[in-house]
Design a protein around this motif. Sequence first.
Motif, PDB file in Angstrom:
ATOM      1  N   ILE A  25       0.824  -1.201   0.000  1.00 18.30           N
ATOM      2  CA  ILE A  25       0.000   0.000   0.000  1.00 18.30           C
ATOM      3  C   ILE A  25       0.862   1.256   0.000  1.00 18.30           C
ATOM      4  N   GLY A  28      -1.067   6.623   1.661  1.00 25.98           N
ATOM      5  CA  GLY A  28      -2.426   6.847   2.128  1.00 25.98           C
ATOM      6  C   GLY A  28      -2.681   8.271   2.577  1.00 25.98           C
ATOM      7  N   GLY A 108       1.520   8.356  -3.267  1.00 24.05           N
ATOM      8  CA  GLY A 108       0.321   8.773  -2.568  1.00 24.05           C
ATOM      9  C   GLY A 108       0.137  10.275  -2.517  1.00 24.05           C
ATOM     10  N   ASP A 139      -7.181  -3.891  -2.670  1.00 24.56           N
ATOM     11  CA  ASP A 139      -6.655  -3.175  -3.834  1.00 24.56           C
ATOM     12  C   ASP A 139      -7.080  -3.951  -5.082  1.00 24.56           C
ATOM     13  N   GLN A 145      -3.882   1.574  -3.452  1.00 20.86           N
ATOM     14  CA  GLN A 145      -4.955   2.182  -2.677  1.00 20.86           C
ATOM     15  C   GLN A 145      -6.111   1.199  -2.552  1.00 20.86           C
ATOM     16  N   PHE A 536      -6.658   4.763   5.496  1.00 19.72           N
ATOM     17  CA  PHE A 536      -5.638   5.707   5.014  1.00 19.72           C
ATOM     18  C   PHE A 536      -5.297   6.644   6.154  1.00 19.72           C
TER      19      PHE A 536
END
Length: 606
Positions: A25, A28, A108, A139, A145, A536
Amino acid sequence: MKQVFIVIFLCYLLPARAQRLMENIDRGVVAIHGEEGKVYIGWRMLINDPENIAFNVYRKTGNKVAIKLNAKPITESTNYVDENADPTEQNEYFVKTVLKGKEEPTRGTFILKVNAPSYLSIPLKTPPGYTPNDVSVGDLDGDGQYDIVLHQVGRGRDNASPGLTDPPVFQAYKMDGTLLWEINLGKNIREGAHYTQFMVYDLDGDGIAEFTCKTADGTIDGKGKVIGDSSKDWRDLTPNTAKYGKILDGPEYFTIFSGRTGEALATTDYIPARGDIGSWGGIGGNGKNDNTGNRVDRFTACIAYLDGIHPSVVMCRGYYGRIVMAAWDWQNGKLTSRWVFDSKDGTNPYSGMGNHNLSVADVDNDGKDEIIFGSMCVDDNGKGLYTTGLRHGDAIHVGDLDPDHPGLEVFGIHEIEEGTKGPGAVLYDARTGEILYKGSMNEDVGRGVAENIDPDQKGAQMWWSRSKGLHDVKGNVVGEAPAGTNFLIWWDADLSRELLDGNHIDKYKKGRIFTADGCVSNNGTKATPALSADLFGDWREELILRTADNQSLRIYTTTILTKYRIPALMQNPQYRLSIAWQNVGYNQPPHTSFYLGTGMKYPVIK
């Protein structure tokens, strides 16, 4: 296929020997309008960040050069307040890492639109007569994300009740409201909290999460392709009978769907088959048998790292009596059975020990997951590890509830009924099943929670519908029990957790601190969110609720600054798997594998 997962080594997240493949990830980054025109910015600390990492926060307005907002690198937290943003202009926020004086960009960014509300809004295409219900995340397109999979619910039924239901519908959305796909499970899958379970997780390590659930003749995938024979109607249509509307004949399938497109990738026979529908009873309260499709069609599901490296799907059937768990692997485009646990009949000590929910954790610290299912625990190899013999209940909490006791603990409540005896509330050792505390003896307890909610006390507090006070992990009454016994959320500035009930958040000893006006919760008096998870921003949790008109989801994130810097909870394996099973049965809040609360020995990163 290229592996886009990362390997976790942090000792407080996992035993050192395990090397689990987890999601990759991004930072965020999130930006939300706060009070007096200020903008709150939050971002993730990632588990592979070095201890000496720092951050710079930038705002870019239109075509202007991006401006660094902080005077010196941020080392204490992963949040910041921009006091000089112009609300009449669209602003883009992003962060850069700073190591040894060198600045580097990270993945991000977040675009805060002009006059944006203090939440993220996801417009829905809700079918007529349906209501947005449980949400899971994964995701679905590999961009780092989370995307949303939403269960749209029409007319549903409890398994004990006859009657027709509407077909369960699942939709996948990007956070901006883009509809990715829709799957209709068809008339041969019944709608209900105990019936329609679904999992969202990247099972094969290609960076794209899969969607998986029980299917049947007439299920339509995201590409419009029908599974099985669409002409078949296996519902019992004999009115005024106990089986009316139930589906007790015909084939049952298990399907893996692409998270990107909703296409059915593999379908096989569901394990276990119904067999004799009158043979699913067991021992203790509610352990009787029936021939009406009640006990046979009680389903749960979860994701577990059974080999310590790869995630498996575990589909479960039964909990009042016979209990069967079937573990599946999805690797290299092939769906294979790993193992099947089967208590077989009511004389087996594991029969009747299940819950309306379950949890997954590495209880024996070997790097592999176990499944804690009410009063029983199944080892990573599919063998029974232990059972407490206390029968089924409606709620379960697994975590490091007592930081002074080695390992993890389980708190659960039990329905002491139909002439049975025993504790209605229990705390036990997650590795051995040893009972640590008993409460509400011989009382039928319907709801219960365990978590550190008192900012003045270390360790979890426990309370339940008959508790007559707030108890510590030793059973001592340490305060007044909260009015609600539903959900939890990390929201404010300290380390203790807050109380989430309906569309509002309360702080123990303080009262109401947040209300999501215009939104409503799900599942009647259980008042559960669509989802509560660390989606996030920093380590604290977001809240997803449906709007009262059922046409949107709203995602709320805290705008309260905190001084604590903790790696993203979604990178803690037990917490991440808790988000996967949160939708199952009677929804339960997630827990981490480490103690997170007042007095914690948390990994401060300076």
